[in-house]
Design a protein around this motif. Sequence first.
Motif, short mmCIF file in Angstrom:
data_model
loop_
_atom_site.label_atom_id
_atom_site.label_comp_id
_atom_site.label_asym_id
_atom_site.label_seq_id
_atom_site.Cartn_x
_atom_site.Cartn_y
_atom_site.Cartn_z
N THR A 1 -72.21 60.01 26.01
CA THR A 1 -72.17 59.81 27.46
C THR A 1 -71.08 60.69 28.06
N LEU A 2 -71.41 61.34 29.16
CA LEU A 2 -70.45 62.24 29.80
C LEU A 2 -69.32 61.45 30.44
N ASP A 3 -68.10 61.72 29.99
CA ASP A 3 -66.89 61.15 30.58
C ASP A 3 -66.31 62.21 31.49
N THR A 4 -66.50 62.04 32.79
CA THR A 4 -66.07 63.08 33.73
C THR A 4 -64.55 63.19 33.80
N ASP A 5 -63.83 62.11 33.48
CA ASP A 5 -62.37 62.18 33.47
C ASP A 5 -61.88 63.08 32.34
N ARG A 6 -62.53 62.96 31.19
CA ARG A 6 -62.13 63.78 30.04
C ARG A 6 -62.88 65.10 30.00
N LYS A 7 -63.89 65.24 30.86
CA LYS A 7 -64.75 66.42 30.88
C LYS A 7 -65.34 66.68 29.50
N ALA A 8 -65.86 65.62 28.92
CA ALA A 8 -66.41 65.70 27.57
C ALA A 8 -67.51 64.66 27.39
N PHE A 9 -68.48 64.98 26.53
CA PHE A 9 -69.46 64.00 26.12
C PHE A 9 -68.84 63.18 24.99
N VAL A 10 -68.89 61.85 25.12
CA VAL A 10 -68.25 60.94 24.19
C VAL A 10 -69.31 60.10 23.48
N LEU A 11 -69.15 59.93 22.18
CA LEU A 11 -70.12 59.19 21.37
C LEU A 11 -70.23 57.74 21.84
N THR A 12 -71.47 57.31 22.11
CA THR A 12 -71.70 55.92 22.55
C THR A 12 -72.74 55.20 21.73
N ARG A 13 -73.56 55.91 20.94
CA ARG A 13 -74.52 55.27 20.05
C ARG A 13 -74.76 56.14 18.83
N ILE A 14 -74.96 55.50 17.68
CA ILE A 14 -75.30 56.23 16.46
C ILE A 14 -76.59 55.67 15.89
N ASP A 15 -77.23 56.46 15.06
CA ASP A 15 -78.45 56.03 14.38
C ASP A 15 -79.50 55.51 15.36
N VAL A 16 -79.73 56.27 16.41
CA VAL A 16 -80.76 55.90 17.39
C VAL A 16 -82.13 56.07 16.75
N THR A 17 -82.97 55.06 16.83
CA THR A 17 -84.30 55.12 16.25
C THR A 17 -85.34 54.65 17.25
N ILE A 18 -86.59 54.99 16.98
CA ILE A 18 -87.70 54.52 17.80
C ILE A 18 -88.43 53.47 16.99
N LEU B 1 -66.42 57.96 12.81
CA LEU B 1 -66.96 58.01 14.17
C LEU B 1 -66.50 56.79 14.95
N ARG B 2 -65.96 57.02 16.12
CA ARG B 2 -65.43 55.93 16.95
C ARG B 2 -66.15 55.91 18.29
N MET B 3 -66.82 54.80 18.56
CA MET B 3 -67.56 54.67 19.81
C MET B 3 -66.61 54.77 21.00
N GLY B 4 -66.99 55.60 21.96
CA GLY B 4 -66.19 55.75 23.16
C GLY B 4 -64.96 56.61 22.99
N VAL B 5 -64.77 57.15 21.78
CA VAL B 5 -63.58 57.97 21.51
C VAL B 5 -63.97 59.34 20.98
N THR B 6 -64.80 59.38 19.95
CA THR B 6 -65.19 60.65 19.33
C THR B 6 -65.98 61.50 20.32
N THR B 7 -65.54 62.73 20.51
CA THR B 7 -66.24 63.62 21.44
C THR B 7 -67.35 64.38 20.71
N LEU B 8 -68.24 64.96 21.49
CA LEU B 8 -69.31 65.78 20.91
C LEU B 8 -68.71 66.91 20.08
N GLU B 9 -67.67 67.55 20.58
CA GLU B 9 -67.06 68.66 19.87
C GLU B 9 -66.52 68.19 18.51
N GLU B 10 -65.88 67.03 18.47
CA GLU B 10 -65.35 66.49 17.22
C GLU B 10 -66.47 66.13 16.27
N TYR B 11 -67.53 65.56 16.81
CA TYR B 11 -68.69 65.18 15.99
C TYR B 11 -69.32 66.41 15.35
#
Length: 205
Positions: free
Chosen positions: A188-205, A3-13
């Motif tokens: 996070t939605l990258d409108t240039d790539r028209k894709a949601f791009v991974l920006t955080r992993i293991d989000v917890t409360i 997983l690469r922050m700012g690179v991996t897309t939702l579809e790839e994930y």
Amino acid sequence: MTLRMGVTTLEEYLSATCTASADASKARECAEVVHAVAEACAAIDGVVRRAGLNDVSAYMEGKNGSVNVHGEEQQALDDHAHVLCVDALVKGSKCRWIASEESEEVVAGDVCGRFACVFDPLDGSSNIECGVGVGTIFGVVEVDPSDGPESVYVRPGRDMKSAGYVLYGSSTVLVLSFDADTGVCAFTLDTDRKAFVLTRIDVTI
């Protein structure tokens, strides 16, 4: 897959997660539903961002005269978001049942589908005029193809196979729990790539 922050897309994930699943076929079908919702949310983002402009002024002229299943008068913008979600799920997935807060009727999808999607297409739409955040909330639950539409509403939250929400604002963020083993990630939605791009992993409360 790394997983690469700012690179991996939702579809790839989703693709990588499905490949690693014990039941890859079922996981891919669930992923189709999630991806369809994400596609709808990208379209909703464009409408929300232009909601105060003349070309969509009809969405901001108050209520549309109809009432949703909770007895609340619907904003025209809610209706539009509802249609975008339903269309995306019908065309982009094998979703069996589609249940929206904005519709009293559960929409029938693919008769062979193993999942149902429940959602509020645009929560807080009345806040748009004062710049307060709005969002889409959704969940995906497994159903038996022989079950009727009422089966969507009798399942406890712990039966959800996937759940998430999208917040529309200065950036548009999808927070997703795809399954119990992968934790929670943010895209996070990258409108240039028209894709949601991974920006955080293991989000917890």
